[in-house]
Motif scaffolding. Structure first.
Motif, PDB file in Angstrom:
ATOM      1  N   ASP A  39      -8.243 -10.155   5.158  1.00  0.00           N
ATOM      2  CA  ASP A  39      -8.148  -8.755   6.247  1.00  0.00           C
ATOM      3  C   ASP A  39      -6.204  -7.744   5.902  1.00  0.00           C
ATOM      4  OD1 ASP A  39      -7.238  -7.467   8.669  1.00  0.00           O
ATOM      5  OD2 ASP A  39      -5.857  -9.639  10.023  1.00  0.00           O
ATOM      6  N   TYR A  40      -5.911  -8.576   5.065  1.00  0.00           N
ATOM      7  CA  TYR A  40      -5.017  -7.904   4.033  1.00  0.00           C
ATOM      8  C   TYR A  40      -5.458  -7.130   2.917  1.00  0.00           C
ATOM      9  CZ  TYR A  40      -2.651 -11.754   6.190  1.00  0.00           C
ATOM     10  OH  TYR A  40      -2.567 -12.516   6.807  1.00  0.00           O
ATOM     11  N   THR A  41      -7.040  -7.682   2.044  1.00  0.00           N
ATOM     12  CA  THR A  41      -7.464  -6.108   1.094  1.00  0.00           C
ATOM     13  C   THR A  41      -8.133  -6.102   1.595  1.00  0.00           C
ATOM     14  OG1 THR A  41      -9.123  -8.234   0.633  1.00  0.00           O
ATOM     15  CG2 THR A  41      -7.570  -8.020  -1.099  1.00  0.00           C
ATOM     16  N   MET A  42      -9.218  -6.002   3.024  1.00  0.00           N
ATOM     17  CA  MET A  42      -9.654  -4.447   3.819  1.00  0.00           C
ATOM     18  C   MET A  42      -8.924  -4.139   3.984  1.00  0.00           C
ATOM     19  SD  MET A  42     -11.850  -7.417   6.751  1.00  0.00           S
ATOM     20  CE  MET A  42     -12.096  -6.036   7.321  1.00  0.00           C
ATOM     21  N   VAL A  74       0.903  -0.808   0.414  1.00  0.00           N
ATOM     22  CA  VAL A  74      -0.431  -0.237  -0.299  1.00  0.00           C
ATOM     23  C   VAL A  74       0.376   1.262  -0.093  1.00  0.00           C
ATOM     24  CG1 VAL A  74      -1.657   1.477   1.251  1.00  0.00           C
ATOM     25  CG2 VAL A  74      -1.531  -1.324   1.421  1.00  0.00           C
ATOM     26  N   LYS A  75       1.901   1.595   0.696  1.00  0.00           N
ATOM     27  CA  LYS A  75       2.869   2.550   0.626  1.00  0.00           C
ATOM     28  C   LYS A  75       3.173   2.849  -0.330  1.00  0.00           C
ATOM     29  CE  LYS A  75       6.321   4.552   3.491  1.00  0.00           C
ATOM     30  NZ  LYS A  75       7.562   4.446   2.379  1.00  0.00           N
ATOM     31  N   LYS A  76       3.707   1.575  -1.334  1.00  0.00           N
ATOM     32  CA  LYS A  76       4.832   1.850  -2.611  1.00  0.00           C
ATOM     33  C   LYS A  76       3.890   2.136  -4.072  1.00  0.00           C
ATOM     34  CE  LYS A  76       8.500  -0.889  -2.159  1.00  0.00           C
ATOM     35  NZ  LYS A  76       9.571  -0.267  -3.145  1.00  0.00           N
ATOM     36  N   ALA A  77       2.073   1.883  -3.563  1.00  0.00           N
ATOM     37  CA  ALA A  77       1.289   2.233  -4.742  1.00  0.00           C
ATOM     38  C   ALA A  77       0.759   3.531  -4.486  1.00  0.00           C
ATOM     39  CB  ALA A  77      -0.290   1.445  -4.251  1.00  0.00           C
ATOM     40  N   LYS A  78       1.510   3.974  -3.389  1.00  0.00           N
ATOM     41  CA  LYS A  78       0.469   5.657  -2.539  1.00  0.00           C
ATOM     42  C   LYS A  78       1.553   6.522  -3.377  1.00  0.00           C
ATOM     43  CE  LYS A  78      -3.036   5.074  -0.071  1.00  0.00           C
ATOM     44  NZ  LYS A  78      -4.198   6.053   0.143  1.00  0.00           N
ATOM     45  N   GLU A  79       2.407   5.862  -3.803  1.00  0.00           N
ATOM     46  CA  GLU A  79       4.274   6.550  -3.867  1.00  0.00           C
ATOM     47  C   GLU A  79       4.186   5.918  -5.757  1.00  0.00           C
ATOM     48  OE1 GLU A  79       7.245   5.400  -1.640  1.00  0.00           O
ATOM     49  OE2 GLU A  79       7.018   6.489   0.114  1.00  0.00           O
ATOM     50  N   ALA A  80       3.922   4.656  -5.773  1.00  0.00           N
ATOM     51  CA  ALA A  80       4.297   4.715  -7.737  1.00  0.00           C
ATOM     52  C   ALA A  80       2.985   4.497  -8.176  1.00  0.00           C
ATOM     53  CB  ALA A  80       5.470   3.531  -7.704  1.00  0.00           C
ATOM     54  N   ASP A 117      -7.596   3.276   0.547  1.00  0.00           N
ATOM     55  CA  ASP A 117      -8.216   3.983  -0.869  1.00  0.00           C
ATOM     56  C   ASP A 117      -6.925   3.007  -1.770  1.00  0.00           C
ATOM     57  OD1 ASP A 117     -10.235   5.468   0.065  1.00  0.00           O
ATOM     58  OD2 ASP A 117      -8.580   7.497   0.381  1.00  0.00           O
ATOM     59  N   CYS A 118      -7.023   1.876  -2.035  1.00  0.00           N
ATOM     60  CA  CYS A 118      -6.166   1.219  -2.812  1.00  0.00           C
ATOM     61  C   CYS A 118      -6.917  -0.160  -3.327  1.00  0.00           C
ATOM     62  CB  CYS A 118      -5.237   0.950  -2.407  1.00  0.00           C
ATOM     63  SG  CYS A 118      -3.627   1.924  -2.434  1.00  0.00           S
ATOM     64  N   ILE A 119      -6.899  -0.343  -3.759  1.00  0.00           N
ATOM     65  CA  ILE A 119      -7.963  -1.919  -4.808  1.00  0.00           C
ATOM     66  C   ILE A 119      -6.740  -2.617  -4.878  1.00  0.00           C
ATOM     67  CG2 ILE A 119      -8.563  -2.406  -6.449  1.00  0.00           C
ATOM     68  CD1 ILE A 119      -9.379  -0.270  -7.990  1.00  0.00           C
ATOM     69  N   ALA A 120      -6.667  -4.131  -5.021  1.00  0.00           N
ATOM     70  CA  ALA A 120      -5.878  -4.885  -4.104  1.00  0.00           C
ATOM     71  C   ALA A 120      -6.350  -5.923  -4.630  1.00  0.00           C
ATOM     72  CB  ALA A 120      -5.827  -4.787  -2.236  1.00  0.00           C
ATOM     73  N   LEU A 121      -5.251  -7.671  -4.696  1.00  0.00           N
ATOM     74  CA  LEU A 121      -5.246  -8.254  -5.063  1.00  0.00           C
ATOM     75  C   LEU A 121      -4.413  -8.946  -4.100  1.00  0.00           C
ATOM     76  CD1 LEU A 121      -6.679 -11.132  -6.991  1.00  0.00           C
ATOM     77  CD2 LEU A 121      -4.584 -10.310  -8.186  1.00  0.00           C
ATOM     78  N   VAL A 162      -1.442  -3.966  -5.651  1.00  0.00           N
ATOM     79  CA  VAL A 162      -1.959  -3.318  -5.027  1.00  0.00           C
ATOM     80  C   VAL A 162      -1.530  -1.900  -6.632  1.00  0.00           C
ATOM     81  CG1 VAL A 162      -2.313  -1.765  -3.234  1.00  0.00           C
ATOM     82  CG2 VAL A 162      -1.804  -3.932  -3.099  1.00  0.00           C
ATOM     83  N   MET A 163      -3.126  -1.596  -6.319  1.00  0.00           N
ATOM     84  CA  MET A 163      -3.087  -0.112  -7.431  1.00  0.00           C
ATOM     85  C   MET A 163      -3.896   0.982  -6.129  1.00  0.00           C
ATOM     86  SD  MET A 163      -5.432  -0.548 -10.144  1.00  0.00           S
ATOM     87  CE  MET A 163      -5.072  -2.527 -11.003  1.00  0.00           C
ATOM     88  N   ARG A 164      -3.223   2.854  -6.080  1.00  0.00           N
ATOM     89  CA  ARG A 164      -4.018   3.023  -6.174  1.00  0.00           C
ATOM     90  C   ARG A 164      -5.492   3.473  -6.358  1.00  0.00           C
ATOM     91  NH1 ARG A 164      -0.164   7.340  -6.158  1.00  0.00           N
ATOM     92  NH2 ARG A 164      -2.076   8.473  -8.172  1.00  0.00           N
ATOM     93  N   ALA A 165      -6.646   3.581  -6.137  1.00  0.00           N
ATOM     94  CA  ALA A 165      -8.166   3.807  -6.481  1.00  0.00           C
ATOM     95  C   ALA A 165      -7.864   5.427  -7.268  1.00  0.00           C
ATOM     96  CB  ALA A 165      -8.604   3.998  -5.420  1.00  0.00           C
TER      97      ALA A 165
END
Length: 352
Positions: free
Chosen positions: A127-130, A103-109, A136-140, A274-277
């Motif tokens: 738990d992890y995708t929640m 999530v931290k990396k997705a927020k930046e990149a 505010d990220c979409i995750a798989l 993970v990607m930023r929404a």
């Protein structure tokens, strides 16, 4: 609720489980992480991945098969990716940290991929995708598992139940969180049925001789079946590639059993994308459109035999609200098992 079940308070259960893992050798932070994760699974009704795992997790810690202090070691890293060697630590701890990093990396990149090898059973992927959706990220999220399912058309196990989960943030509506095994059911549900002396439905599993069964003992010695036949098999194959082959973890029959191989590292793999929404449009606009779709799906007329349309994860959310209010149902067998674990560590048991 049957008399063979007792409802327990969420906070008391978390406190007891956290104390167990501290005495077993984890630090306070990690013990709390594991306890909250397991109890959350019970809250959501995923009892197969809840506190019924305390006994086997602590046994592996006691035997030294699972490391007590690992934080994971970065093997390879870029602005949008990281590979972590888990050092055979508890999968819940490693996966929690892995998703935080993603999530931290997705927020930046904008996009991030995190892989973990030399991990172990990581519990409930939701738990992890929640966590990602809340940020505010979409995750798989995916993980592989010990061999328990044959490829479609085969009669010898190769793949695990190989679950995956996704999380998507919404606006005024609840975030969407989906979690499924690529088998008809997670193998843990068969294990839990065996512990509780319950039959399983036909279609969940076959015996080692290939016969349909409702006996969880015979099913545990046999194979689970892929959900949707060849479609589930195809999904399990991809989850194996992402979690095992891509990360360098073990795969298929080379993953050690959580319950049977008490002298071997599991070397399970986990994979998070993970990607930023707001990657393509403004976050507010994305969330507004998510809310619109959620509401439109919810108001589609129900087909005959159905009372309402559920969104992915909505049933689990309803269970969470209910169990937070009236308590988490635990079978007498699971209560006895937890009491025995507490006795092993000299801890008083608060539920009897």
């Amino acid at each position: 609720m049957s008399e063979s079940f007792t409802r327990v308070n969420k906070e008391e259960l978390e406190r007891f489980v956290s104390n167990v893992f501290q005495v077993a050798g984890l630090n306070e932070e990690h013990s709390s992480t594991v306890a909250k994760h397991l109890v959350l699974a019970n809250l959501r009704g995923i009892d197969s991945h809840g506190v019924s795992r305390v006994d086997i997790y602590t046994k592996r810690l006691d035997l030294g098969v699972t490391a007590k202090t690992t934080e994971g070691k970065v093997v390879k890293e870029s602005a949008a990716s990281m590979l972590v060697d888990g050092g055979n630590g508890l999968g819940i701890i490693l996966a929690t940290r892995g998703m935080e990093i993603a999530v931290k990396k997705a927020k930046e990149a904008g996009i991030a991929v995190v892989g973990i090898k030399n991990s172990s059973h990581c519990g409930m992927l939701a738990d992890y995708t929640m966590y990602a959706a809340k940020h505010d990220c979409i995750a798989l999220a995916t993980t592989n598992a010990p061999s328990s399912m044959a490829p479609w058309g085969g009669r010898v196990g190769y793949f695990g139940t190989n679950p995956f989960s996704y999380g998507v943030p919404a606006g005024e509506e609840q975030d969407i969180v989906f979690d499924m095994a690529t088998s008809v059911v997670a193998r843990g549900r068969i294990t839990l049925a065996r512990k509780n002396n319950q039959q399983i439905p036909l279609g969940w599993a076959i015996t080692k001789d290939g016969h349909p069964t409702t006996d969880p003992v015979a099913a545990a010695d046999g194979l689970v079946l892929p959900v949707g036949g060849p479609k589930g098999y195809g999904l399990a194959f991809l989850m194996e590639v992402l979690s095992g082959l891509l990360t360098g973890a073990a795969f298929g029959p080379y993953i050690a059993s959580l319950y049977k191989d008490l002298d071997k590292n599991q070397n399970v793999g986990q994979f998070f994308f993970v990607m930023r929404a707001d990657l393509f449009e403004e976050l507010k606009e994305f969330k507004n459109r998510m809310d619109q779709m959620i509401r439109e799906v919810r108001h589609i007329p129900a087909a005959e035999g159905f009372e309402k349309i559920y969104l992915p994860g909505e049933i689990e959310l309803e269970r969470t609200v209910e169990r937070q209010t009236i308590g988490i149902p635990l079978s007498i067998h699971i209560l006895n098992e937890l009491e025995a674990v507490g006795r092993r560590y000299g801890l008083p048991f608060p539920f009897k």
